[in-house]
Design a protein around this motif. Structure first.
Motif, PDB file in Angstrom:
ATOM      1  N   ALA A   1      34.884  37.394  40.534  1.00  0.00           N
ATOM      2  CA  ALA A   1      36.281  37.656  40.239  1.00  0.00           C
ATOM      3  C   ALA A   1      36.661  36.963  38.925  1.00  0.00           C
ATOM      4  CB  ALA A   1      37.152  37.138  41.380  1.00  0.00           C
ATOM      5  N   PRO A   2      37.602  37.538  38.179  1.00  0.00           N
ATOM      6  CA  PRO A   2      37.994  36.934  36.907  1.00  0.00           C
ATOM      7  C   PRO A   2      38.408  35.481  37.036  1.00  0.00           C
ATOM      8  CG  PRO A   2      38.901  39.146  37.102  1.00  0.00           C
ATOM      9  CD  PRO A   2      38.276  38.832  38.422  1.00  0.00           C
ATOM     10  N   ALA A   3      39.140  35.133  38.105  1.00  0.00           N
ATOM     11  CA  ALA A   3      39.566  33.748  38.280  1.00  0.00           C
ATOM     12  C   ALA A   3      38.370  32.822  38.476  1.00  0.00           C
ATOM     13  CB  ALA A   3      40.524  33.633  39.470  1.00  0.00           C
ATOM     14  N   VAL A   4      37.360  33.294  39.213  1.00  0.00           N
ATOM     15  CA  VAL A   4      36.154  32.486  39.409  1.00  0.00           C
ATOM     16  C   VAL A   4      35.384  32.354  38.105  1.00  0.00           C
ATOM     17  CG1 VAL A   4      33.928  32.382  40.604  1.00  0.00           C
ATOM     18  CG2 VAL A   4      35.983  33.060  41.849  1.00  0.00           C
ATOM     19  N   ALA A   5      35.292  33.445  37.349  1.00  0.00           N
ATOM     20  CA  ALA A   5      34.596  33.399  36.067  1.00  0.00           C
ATOM     21  C   ALA A   5      35.231  32.374  35.135  1.00  0.00           C
ATOM     22  CB  ALA A   5      34.590  34.777  35.418  1.00  0.00           C
ATOM     23  N   ARG A   6      36.559  32.361  35.086  1.00  0.00           N
ATOM     24  CA  ARG A   6      37.246  31.377  34.243  1.00  0.00           C
ATOM     25  C   ARG A   6      37.004  29.968  34.752  1.00  0.00           C
ATOM     26  NH1 ARG A   6      41.351  35.313  34.410  1.00  0.00           N
ATOM     27  NH2 ARG A   6      42.384  34.161  36.086  1.00  0.00           N
ATOM     28  N   LEU A   7      37.071  29.794  36.081  1.00  0.00           N
ATOM     29  CA  LEU A   7      36.881  28.463  36.653  1.00  0.00           C
ATOM     30  C   LEU A   7      35.485  27.937  36.361  1.00  0.00           C
ATOM     31  CD1 LEU A   7      38.102  26.226  38.500  1.00  0.00           C
ATOM     32  CD2 LEU A   7      36.996  27.395  40.409  1.00  0.00           C
TER      33      LEU A   7
END
Length: 309
Positions: free
Chosen positions: A105-111
């Motif tokens: 997920a994009p949020a996980v990728a950023r994290l």
């Protein structure tokens, strides 16, 4: 600090003769030519060894105008090469992040991109609302179609599900076959996480209803889902050895999945725990059971919420 000592112009001209041809002997031309050749001789070494600021300083301190111009040119070239290098590094980092976003997920990728790996592996515990959903009679849906059609069906299902969950502010933790797990409040808990989870459940139901209507025009069977919601403490982090997975685990996750499974034997499509009802700011729910849930540590009061709009 001692100043940089350049070789004598005549010696530099002699060393560079094979590259530039025989030096001119005309009166008045030799000194200028020698200075240009000295600048060329030192240019390559200065460009790679000296930063642009040093080159500019040398240019300012040099009495000879041609030498100063040469050093200034080298400084500008050095700056241009450094800018090109930084742009290349940024492009590579962007490609890596885009590739990671295709697998998470994009949020996980950023994290993952912005957090120290040791912090992710250590993990942390926090409150979150967990949602599980899966397709009813998925086996029956797949009995009369090819494996390729099953894959296409799952791809469209996951696309619609991810869109509904992420639009509500949730994080898709994982897909397993026709089942999806999502968390609300991860990686950072916030006010209204449970309200967003309930909104996501209703969006999921609406998305499946719209999809069912589309499929009905071509004679395909409907798509129904069951949903379970529970709130409580979860452990969040990157779990694994060589291949790690960023996920949430714990008793809360297990209970949410059991609640989703219980929709298969009840007359409701969404079962939530009392913890969800208490944390929601507004939730029209009716109690359907007071019983132990497999995986739970205590007897739970279970509620049903209406998803149809």
């Amino acid at each position: 600090m001692s100043a940089m000592v350049l070789p004598k112009a005549t010696a530099a001209a002699a060393d560079l003769a094979p590259w530039f041809g025989r030096p001119h002997r005309e009166a008045g031309a030799a000194p200028t030519l020698c200075r240009h050749r000295v600048a060329a001789a030192w240019g390559g070494a200065l460009l790679t060894a000296a930063p642009a600021a040093l080159l500019l300083g040398l240019a300012a301190a040099t009495g000879s105008e041609p030498m100063a111009l040469g050093l200034a040119g080298l400084a500008l070239t050095s700056l241009a090469l450094e800018v090109r290098r930084l742009r290349s590094v940024a492009r590579v980092a962007m490609v890596h992040r885009d590739n990671l976003a295709r697998l998470a997920a994009p949020a996980v990728a950023r994290l993952v991109a912005e957090t120290d790996p040791s912090t992710l592996r250590a993990g942390w515990e926090q409150e979150a609302t967990v949602l599980f959903a899966d397709i009813r009679d998925f086996t029956h849906l797949c009995e009369t179609v090819s494996p390729g059609d099953v894959a296409a069906f799952l791809a469209e299902f996951r696309c619609r599900v991810a869109e509904a969950i992420e639009a509500a502010g949730g994080l898709v933790d994982k897909f397993v076959g026709d089942e999806v797990m999502a968390v609300f409040g991860v990686p950072h808990a916030g006010f209204g996480d449970t309200d967003r989870a309930i909104a996501a459940a209703r969006s999921l139901a609406a998305a499946m209803l719209g999809w069912t209507r589309e499929r009905g025009r071509t004679g395909l069977p409907p798509v129904r889902i069951g949903i379970g919601l529970h709130r409580g403490p979860v452990f969040v982090g990157a779990i694994g050895a060589e291949r790690v997975e960023f996920t949430a685990v714990g008793d809360t996750v297990n209970v949410a999945r059991r609640l989703e499974q219980m929709t298969r034997t009840t007359a409701c499509d969404c079962i939530v725990s009392e913890a969800v009802v208490r944390d929601a700011t507004s939730c029209e729910a009716r109690i359907i059971a007071v019983q132990p849930v497999r995986g739970a540590r205590a007897v739970l009061r279970l509620f049903a919420i209406a998803l149809a709009t």
